[in-house]
Write an enzyme that holds these catalytic residues in place. Sequence first.
Site, mmCIF file in Angstrom:
data_model
loop_
_atom_site.group_PDB
_atom_site.id
_atom_site.type_symbol
_atom_site.label_atom_id
_atom_site.label_comp_id
_atom_site.label_asym_id
_atom_site.label_seq_id
_atom_site.Cartn_x
_atom_site.Cartn_y
_atom_site.Cartn_z
ATOM 1 N N SER A 50 0.773 -1.301 0.058
ATOM 2 C CA SER A 50 -0.153 -0.067 -0.152
ATOM 3 C C SER A 50 0.946 1.357 0.015
ATOM 4 C CB SER A 50 -0.930 0.282 1.083
ATOM 5 O OG SER A 50 -2.196 -0.649 0.994
ATOM 6 N N LYS A 53 -0.299 3.640 -2.641
ATOM 7 C CA LYS A 53 -1.073 4.678 -2.576
ATOM 8 C C LYS A 53 -0.726 6.181 -2.422
ATOM 9 C CE LYS A 53 -4.724 1.664 -0.420
ATOM 10 N NZ LYS A 53 -4.491 0.590 -0.292
ATOM 11 N N SER A 110 -6.563 3.626 4.113
ATOM 12 C CA SER A 110 -5.937 2.866 3.175
ATOM 13 C C SER A 110 -6.739 1.741 2.488
ATOM 14 C CB SER A 110 -4.776 1.810 3.542
ATOM 15 O OG SER A 110 -3.914 1.252 2.522
#
Length: 451
Positions: A50, A53, A110
């Site tokens: 992640s 992101k 997230s």
Amino acid sequence: MAVALSVALGAGLAAPGPAAAAPYAAIVMDMRTGKVVHARGADRRQHPASLTKLMTLYLAFEALETGQLRLDQKVRISRKAARQPPSKLGMRPGQRVSVRSLIRATAIKSANDAAMALAEAIGGSQRGFARLMTNKARDLGMAQTTFRNPHGLTQSGHLSTARDMAQLARALYFDFPQYYNIFGRRSATAAGKRVYTTNRLLASYSGAEGMKTGYTRAAGYNLVAAAKRGNRRVVAVLMGGKSSRWRNQRIARLLDMGFKRVPARVAEIPPQRAGKGDGAVAKAPLPQPRPGAAATGIAALGSALASPAAAAARDLSRHAPLYAELPRPAPGRRAARPEPKTVRLASAGSLVVPAGGVPVPAARPRGAAGDWQIQLGAYRDRQSAERRVRTIASAGIPVLSEGSPAIAQRRRAGRAMYLVRVQGLGADEARSACSQLEASGKDCMAIAPSR
């Protein structure tokens, strides 16, 4: 708007249980200059999980800046976005959710479904957005990074390095000062739900400003962490951690190392651009007045900045914005006022030009709407201040249209600073505007008139 340099566990398709062994990699960098003070395996290509992101948010901020997206714009959630695996916000196909909520959910929780919704809104599809991501990575000098999706779930060819992720963190810090505090938020409301960060460093590490965590079985436990103590700012990246606890303890030691090794005072060195990637979001036109109507306020400023005369006056080199908070005037001291000169431009009538600054609309006469001002930011270069002015119109706060935007130049510690202000407001208008801006995570300072 606010969303925090969050560390939300980047949910993967992995089943519960310990992460498979992934190579450990780390880097510690002076956020202000990019100088590396520690590196281990920093150029090894690995699954970013992640941490991905951060690039999704970079492109979202860019789309807001250029006008492709607006914070309160509603995005229709596709079936593909709604079907993304956890972590997710839990949106339904066909539901309409604001860009503001999608950004918050992406940065704090997230949320994979929110990241996909942003990707489709900006790039049209996962593939189209991934191309934009990779092109932007090249533009930012992230030579070892290739993106395949907006959330970081394990996919063949979706790879990055600790060094590249540190460069991305610096780009976010320099390029989007107005959104940087999004990464330090511990909670926020998104699509009617309260979302919370899983970044424990925000509560446990002194000076933590946030950033992004990630985990998949292939990646291990990853973290990009930024922190500030005094004048020092450090960013550390860790990939391939053994557990979330181990990762957090290790990153704290890396940050400690950074604060010991970076100087207290140093001239900022903005990130260097490798070139203009062909995936950059196209610049949206500035707002123009209606045919036959006089250009005033923000619309006039848009015309002025778009005019050939103003364009010729601007520095067209690559922008390198750096946000610097200025202290409130000390008690008993008067706030200094700009001493502008007035010129004429065909496209925008009477404009105020602070010495060395850019043309901005003249403030309304004293007493017409009040003598209060609000300050929305202080920047080290004119282009950053101009970009901040362009976001005023999209802030969704009607009272801002009652004032006149201005860019005033000051010198601080021997360096030029460009202050973005809205002038000609009443006391209630100024306080109301600041309250609304601060509630959405933006900096604002109401300035009373000197008497």
